[in-house]
Design a protein around this motif. Structure first.
Motif, mmCIF file in Angstrom:
data_model
loop_
_atom_site.group_PDB
_atom_site.id
_atom_site.type_symbol
_atom_site.label_atom_id
_atom_site.label_comp_id
_atom_site.label_asym_id
_atom_site.label_seq_id
_atom_site.Cartn_x
_atom_site.Cartn_y
_atom_site.Cartn_z
ATOM 1 N N PRO A 40 -34.058 12.211 4.783
ATOM 2 C CA PRO A 40 -34.965 13.159 4.979
ATOM 3 C C PRO A 40 -35.289 14.289 3.799
ATOM 4 O O PRO A 40 -36.477 14.471 3.671
ATOM 5 N N TYR A 41 -34.388 14.324 2.986
ATOM 6 C CA TYR A 41 -34.377 15.132 1.759
ATOM 7 C C TYR A 41 -35.490 14.651 0.845
ATOM 8 O O TYR A 41 -36.275 15.247 0.581
ATOM 9 N N LEU A 42 -35.268 13.481 0.674
ATOM 10 C CA LEU A 42 -36.120 12.694 -0.407
ATOM 11 C C LEU A 42 -37.561 12.472 0.108
ATOM 12 O O LEU A 42 -38.579 12.719 -0.754
ATOM 13 N N TYR A 43 -37.572 12.242 1.510
ATOM 14 C CA TYR A 43 -38.836 11.955 1.964
ATOM 15 C C TYR A 43 -40.065 13.151 2.140
ATOM 16 O O TYR A 43 -40.767 13.094 1.815
ATOM 17 N N VAL A 44 -39.237 14.323 2.365
ATOM 18 C CA VAL A 44 -40.102 15.672 2.274
ATOM 19 C C VAL A 44 -40.565 15.642 0.876
ATOM 20 O O VAL A 44 -41.785 16.004 0.470
ATOM 21 N N ASN A 104 -42.299 1.678 -0.386
ATOM 22 C CA ASN A 104 -41.670 1.490 0.809
ATOM 23 C C ASN A 104 -41.028 2.285 1.607
ATOM 24 O O ASN A 104 -40.783 2.369 2.922
ATOM 25 N N PHE A 105 -40.255 3.004 1.130
ATOM 26 C CA PHE A 105 -39.421 3.890 1.633
ATOM 27 C C PHE A 105 -40.219 5.081 2.475
ATOM 28 O O PHE A 105 -39.778 5.348 3.561
ATOM 29 N N MET A 106 -41.414 5.374 2.053
ATOM 30 C CA MET A 106 -42.069 6.498 2.721
ATOM 31 C C MET A 106 -42.597 5.701 4.021
ATOM 32 O O MET A 106 -42.571 6.315 5.387
ATOM 33 N N SER A 107 -43.014 4.475 4.023
ATOM 34 C CA SER A 107 -43.298 3.627 5.204
ATOM 35 C C SER A 107 -42.146 3.531 6.127
ATOM 36 O O SER A 107 -42.398 3.547 7.381
ATOM 37 N N LYS A 108 -41.100 3.007 5.539
ATOM 38 C CA LYS A 108 -39.888 3.087 6.601
ATOM 39 C C LYS A 108 -39.583 4.672 7.344
ATOM 40 O O LYS A 108 -39.335 4.338 8.206
ATOM 41 N N MET A 109 -39.479 5.458 6.459
ATOM 42 C CA MET A 109 -39.382 6.900 6.861
ATOM 43 C C MET A 109 -40.531 7.117 8.183
ATOM 44 O O MET A 109 -40.025 7.692 9.248
ATOM 45 N N GLN A 110 -41.653 6.918 7.769
ATOM 46 C CA GLN A 110 -42.886 7.360 8.626
ATOM 47 C C GLN A 110 -42.645 6.517 10.118
ATOM 48 O O GLN A 110 -43.015 7.081 11.274
ATOM 49 N N ALA A 111 -41.977 5.538 9.955
ATOM 50 C CA ALA A 111 -41.833 4.588 11.408
ATOM 51 C C ALA A 111 -40.415 4.978 12.138
ATOM 52 O O ALA A 111 -40.531 4.906 13.033
ATOM 53 N N ARG A 112 -39.620 5.895 11.674
ATOM 54 C CA ARG A 112 -38.652 6.240 12.359
ATOM 55 C C ARG A 112 -39.001 7.448 13.454
ATOM 56 O O ARG A 112 -39.921 8.228 13.099
ATOM 57 N N PRO A 113 -38.472 7.160 14.327
ATOM 58 C CA PRO A 113 -38.934 8.237 15.692
ATOM 59 C C PRO A 113 -38.623 9.543 15.346
ATOM 60 O O PRO A 113 -39.318 10.525 15.750
ATOM 61 N N SER A 114 -37.456 9.971 14.709
ATOM 62 C CA SER A 114 -37.309 11.371 14.139
ATOM 63 C C SER A 114 -38.582 11.995 13.271
ATOM 64 O O SER A 114 -38.991 13.134 13.806
ATOM 65 N N VAL A 115 -39.119 11.140 12.477
ATOM 66 C CA VAL A 115 -40.277 11.531 11.780
ATOM 67 C C VAL A 115 -41.548 11.724 12.369
ATOM 68 O O VAL A 115 -42.128 12.653 12.326
#
Length: 206
Positions: free
Chosen positions: A162-166, A186-197
């Motif tokens: 989450p730190y890197l994502y922001v 790729n990382f941003m896509s994976k993070m955006q798919a997470r329920p938390s995000v």
């Protein structure tokens, strides 16, 4: 209940994502930099640094600094497995967080926080002009040396993500072409798919 002081789009959102990942209930207290909420007496009584995030605990203790808050969340929600047990992986996770705090966040802040380091408008302008270059260098380092797969630790999610994502959310606004960095994309896509995000977006925190 935990109380998170946050500002939209800032690094404080990394803490909100981690709270969602941990399944911890919290009250979100929105601050507004446009009206300088962070400089007002009520908030300075919470966090004398005048920064976000700040996390108030049920006993009244207030914790600050993003990395410390992420570690705290992982510690009080051990079943969420947000910190690896392997020492080398844990070191890579924390080295990522320290890099983001000491280098990449600072490079980003030069765009609009030049008064922290200088007093002349010419200095502010020079710092701002350098941001696309310094942030691109940071993105290249992240793409080459930090991301070991879908996440910082490969297939395993940790509090570094989450730190890197922001921080990576700031790249486009800082003049960086994210398309040049496939691992970050790729990382941003994976993070955006997470329920938390997704929940954070639903709450309009990002």
């Amino acid at each position: 209940m935990l109380k998170l002081y946050w500002v939209k789009g800032t690094i404080s959102i990394a803490v909100a994502i981690a709270l969602e990942e941990a399944g911890l209930p919290y009250d979100a207290v929105q601050m507004d930099f446009k009206t300088a909420d962070q400089t007002k007496p009520d908030y300075l009584a919470v966090n004398p640094k005048g920064r976000v995030p700040a996390l108030a605990l049920e006993d009244g203790t207030v914790l600050t600094e993003t990395g410390a808050l992420l570690d705290y969340i992982a510690a009080i929600a051990p079943t969420a497995n947000l910190v690896p047990t392997d020492p080398q992986n844990a070191a890579h996770m924390r080295s990522t967080m320290y890099y983001l705090a000491s280098t990449m966040h600072i490079a980003h802040a030069h765009k609009m926080r030049g008064s922290r380091w200088a007093t002349q408008q010419s200095s502010f302008d020079d710092m701002t002009a350098m941001v696309p270059e310094t942030m691109a260098a940071c993105a290249a380092y992240v793409d080459t040396h930090i991301l070991r797969g879908d996440y910082v630790l490969g297939d395993t999610f940790s509090i570094a993500d989450p730190y890197l994502y922001v921080v990576c959310n700031w790249l486009s606004g800082d003049g960086v072409d994210v398309a040049l960095y496939p691992k970050i994309q790729n990382f941003m896509s994976k993070m955006q798919a997470r329920p938390s995000v997704q929940t954070i977006y639903q709450k309009a925190m990002l």
